[in-house]
Design a protein around this motif. Structure first.
Motif, PDB file in Angstrom:
ATOM      1  N   TRP A 122       0.806  -1.215   0.000  1.00  0.00           N
ATOM      2  CA  TRP A 122       0.000   0.000   0.000  1.00  0.00           C
ATOM      3  C   TRP A 122       0.841   1.268   0.000  1.00  0.00           C
ATOM      4  N   ALA A 123       2.157   1.140   0.085  1.00  0.00           N
ATOM      5  CA  ALA A 123       3.038   2.283  -0.127  1.00  0.00           C
ATOM      6  C   ALA A 123       3.389   2.406  -1.608  1.00  0.00           C
ATOM      7  N   VAL A 124       3.500   1.275  -2.299  1.00  0.00           N
ATOM      8  CA  VAL A 124       3.935   1.265  -3.691  1.00  0.00           C
ATOM      9  C   VAL A 124       2.760   1.302  -4.677  1.00  0.00           C
ATOM     10  N   LEU A 125       1.717   0.561  -4.412  1.00  0.00           N
ATOM     11  CA  LEU A 125       0.603   0.444  -5.359  1.00  0.00           C
ATOM     12  C   LEU A 125      -0.036   1.785  -5.721  1.00  0.00           C
ATOM     13  N   PRO A 126      -0.352   2.670  -4.767  1.00  0.00           N
ATOM     14  CA  PRO A 126      -0.896   3.975  -5.166  1.00  0.00           C
ATOM     15  C   PRO A 126       0.074   4.784  -6.026  1.00  0.00           C
ATOM     16  N   THR A 127       1.369   4.660  -5.780  1.00  0.00           N
ATOM     17  CA  THR A 127       2.360   5.367  -6.589  1.00  0.00           C
ATOM     18  C   THR A 127       2.338   4.863  -8.024  1.00  0.00           C
ATOM     19  N   ILE A 128       2.223   3.561  -8.191  1.00  0.00           N
ATOM     20  CA  ILE A 128       2.152   2.987  -9.536  1.00  0.00           C
ATOM     21  C   ILE A 128       0.888   3.457 -10.249  1.00  0.00           C
ATOM     22  N   TYR A 129      -0.222   3.498  -9.519  1.00  0.00           N
ATOM     23  CA  TYR A 129      -1.459   3.957 -10.144  1.00  0.00           C
ATOM     24  C   TYR A 129      -1.399   5.435 -10.509  1.00  0.00           C
ATOM     25  N   VAL A 130      -0.785   6.265  -9.691  1.00  0.00           N
ATOM     26  CA  VAL A 130      -0.634   7.682 -10.037  1.00  0.00           C
ATOM     27  C   VAL A 130       0.211   7.806 -11.308  1.00  0.00           C
ATOM     28  N   ALA A 131       1.294   7.044 -11.406  1.00  0.00           N
ATOM     29  CA  ALA A 131       2.115   7.055 -12.623  1.00  0.00           C
ATOM     30  C   ALA A 131       1.310   6.591 -13.830  1.00  0.00           C
ATOM     31  N   ASN A 132       0.462   5.587 -13.638  1.00  0.00           N
ATOM     32  CA  ASN A 132      -0.400   5.093 -14.708  1.00  0.00           C
ATOM     33  C   ASN A 132      -1.346   6.204 -15.184  1.00  0.00           C
ATOM     34  N   PHE A 133      -1.921   6.954 -14.262  1.00  0.00           N
ATOM     35  CA  PHE A 133      -2.823   8.043 -14.651  1.00  0.00           C
ATOM     36  C   PHE A 133      -2.072   9.177 -15.336  1.00  0.00           C
ATOM     37  N   TRP A 189     -14.410   3.396  -8.433  1.00  0.00           N
ATOM     38  CA  TRP A 189     -14.466   4.088  -9.719  1.00  0.00           C
ATOM     39  C   TRP A 189     -13.073   4.438 -10.221  1.00  0.00           C
ATOM     40  N   SER A 190     -12.154   4.719  -9.338  1.00  0.00           N
ATOM     41  CA  SER A 190     -10.776   4.980  -9.768  1.00  0.00           C
ATOM     42  C   SER A 190     -10.146   3.738 -10.385  1.00  0.00           C
ATOM     43  N   TRP A 191     -10.392   2.571  -9.784  1.00  0.00           N
ATOM     44  CA  TRP A 191      -9.886   1.321 -10.364  1.00  0.00           C
ATOM     45  C   TRP A 191     -10.494   1.092 -11.746  1.00  0.00           C
ATOM     46  N   ARG A 192     -11.786   1.319 -11.877  1.00  0.00           N
ATOM     47  CA  ARG A 192     -12.447   1.111 -13.180  1.00  0.00           C
ATOM     48  C   ARG A 192     -11.902   2.065 -14.226  1.00  0.00           C
ATOM     49  N   ILE A 193     -11.722   3.312 -13.844  1.00  0.00           N
ATOM     50  CA  ILE A 193     -11.148   4.298 -14.771  1.00  0.00           C
ATOM     51  C   ILE A 193      -9.754   3.858 -15.193  1.00  0.00           C
ATOM     52  N   GLY A 194      -8.969   3.363 -14.233  1.00  0.00           N
ATOM     53  CA  GLY A 194      -7.614   2.912 -14.524  1.00  0.00           C
ATOM     54  C   GLY A 194      -7.558   1.720 -15.465  1.00  0.00           C
ATOM     55  N   ILE A 195      -8.630   0.953 -15.529  1.00  0.00           N
ATOM     56  CA  ILE A 195      -8.690  -0.195 -16.439  1.00  0.00           C
ATOM     57  C   ILE A 195      -9.254   0.207 -17.794  1.00  0.00           C
ATOM     58  N   LEU A 196     -10.304   1.026 -17.807  1.00  0.00           N
ATOM     59  CA  LEU A 196     -11.020   1.289 -19.046  1.00  0.00           C
ATOM     60  C   LEU A 196     -10.401   2.382 -19.911  1.00  0.00           C
ATOM     61  N   ILE A 197      -9.784   3.400 -19.340  1.00  0.00           N
ATOM     62  CA  ILE A 197      -9.196   4.458 -20.183  1.00  0.00           C
ATOM     63  C   ILE A 197      -8.084   3.929 -21.080  1.00  0.00           C
ATOM     64  N   PRO A 198      -7.134   3.114 -20.589  1.00  0.00           N
ATOM     65  CA  PRO A 198      -6.125   2.593 -21.528  1.00  0.00           C
ATOM     66  C   PRO A 198      -6.735   1.735 -22.642  1.00  0.00           C
ATOM     67  N   LEU A 199      -7.781   0.975 -22.326  1.00  0.00           N
ATOM     68  CA  LEU A 199      -8.449   0.201 -23.376  1.00  0.00           C
ATOM     69  C   LEU A 199      -9.062   1.137 -24.416  1.00  0.00           C
ATOM     70  N   TYR A 200      -9.739   2.177 -23.934  1.00  0.00           N
ATOM     71  CA  TYR A 200     -10.333   3.157 -24.838  1.00  0.00           C
ATOM     72  C   TYR A 200      -9.264   3.821 -25.701  1.00  0.00           C
ATOM     73  N   GLN A 201      -8.157   4.218 -25.081  1.00  0.00           N
ATOM     74  CA  GLN A 201      -7.104   4.895 -25.833  1.00  0.00           C
ATOM     75  C   GLN A 201      -6.509   3.991 -26.908  1.00  0.00           C
ATOM     76  N   ASN A 202      -6.280   2.736 -26.571  1.00  0.00           N
ATOM     77  CA  ASN A 202      -5.709   1.823 -27.571  1.00  0.00           C
ATOM     78  C   ASN A 202      -6.694   1.492 -28.682  1.00  0.00           C
ATOM     79  N   CYS A 203      -7.986   1.483 -28.371  1.00  0.00           N
ATOM     80  CA  CYS A 203      -8.981   1.200 -29.412  1.00  0.00           C
ATOM     81  C   CYS A 203      -9.198   2.396 -30.325  1.00  0.00           C
ATOM     82  N   THR A 204      -9.076   3.610 -29.822  1.00  0.00           N
ATOM     83  CA  THR A 204      -9.402   4.782 -30.641  1.00  0.00           C
ATOM     84  C   THR A 204      -8.198   5.435 -31.309  1.00  0.00           C
ATOM     85  N   ASN A 205      -6.994   5.143 -30.869  1.00  0.00           N
ATOM     86  CA  ASN A 205      -5.851   5.806 -31.498  1.00  0.00           C
ATOM     87  C   ASN A 205      -5.209   4.977 -32.607  1.00  0.00           C
TER      88      ASN A 205
END
Length: 141
Positions: free
Chosen positions: A17-28, A84-100
């Motif tokens: 729980w010290a590392v995982l939020p940091t990875i998610y912030v980098a992902n966003f 909702w943050s977890w869902r956003i973290g999963i669905l936005i990269p899928l959306y970006q890869n499908c639309t770009n």
């Protein structure tokens, strides 16, 4: 001396729980950087900033009732923002890869149809994931 066994699990929990939020912030941050390449960049940026804000400031307010943090009057609301943050973290990269165009006809070097099938398969999976998560985790308790 310790009353009950090893404290290794506590160390793993704290490290996770010290590392995982940091990875998610980098992902966003990466999602915000890639938002220029697909339609709806402001919607993507707002959603990614919401996720960043949650994992920077609100993730510790999620209650022990949900696995960590501390008890408070707003624990359910913070847990809701986490889901909702977890869902956003999963669905936005899928959306970006499908639309770009990443998974379009040029998405596979050997067989262009593999890229097309992959793209539409991911679109269907993303829609079903969102529906299932919303119904199963939010509406049915």
């Amino acid at each position: 001396s310790r009353a009950y066994g090893s404290v290794t699990a506590s160390y793993v929990f704290a490290f996770t729980w010290a590392v995982l939020p940091t990875i998610y912030v980098a992902n966003f941050v990466v999602m915000i950087a890639l938002s220029n390449r697909s339609p709806g960049k402001w919607v993507q940026r707002v959603l990614a900033m919401f996720g960043m804000f949650h994992f920077l400031f609100w993730t510790d307010v999620v209650s022990y009732k949900y696995g960590r943090g501390y008890r408070n009057n707003h624990e359910d609301a913070f847990h809701w923002t986490e889901k909702w943050s977890w869902r956003i973290g999963i669905l936005i990269p899928l959306y970006q890869n499908c639309t770009n165009g990443h998974w379009g006809r040029n998405g596979h070097w050997h067989s262009p149809m593999v890229g097309v099938l992959h793209r539409y398969g991911v679109i269907v999976w993303g829609i079903l994931f969102f529906i299932f998560q919303t119904i199963q985790a939010d509406m049915v308790k």
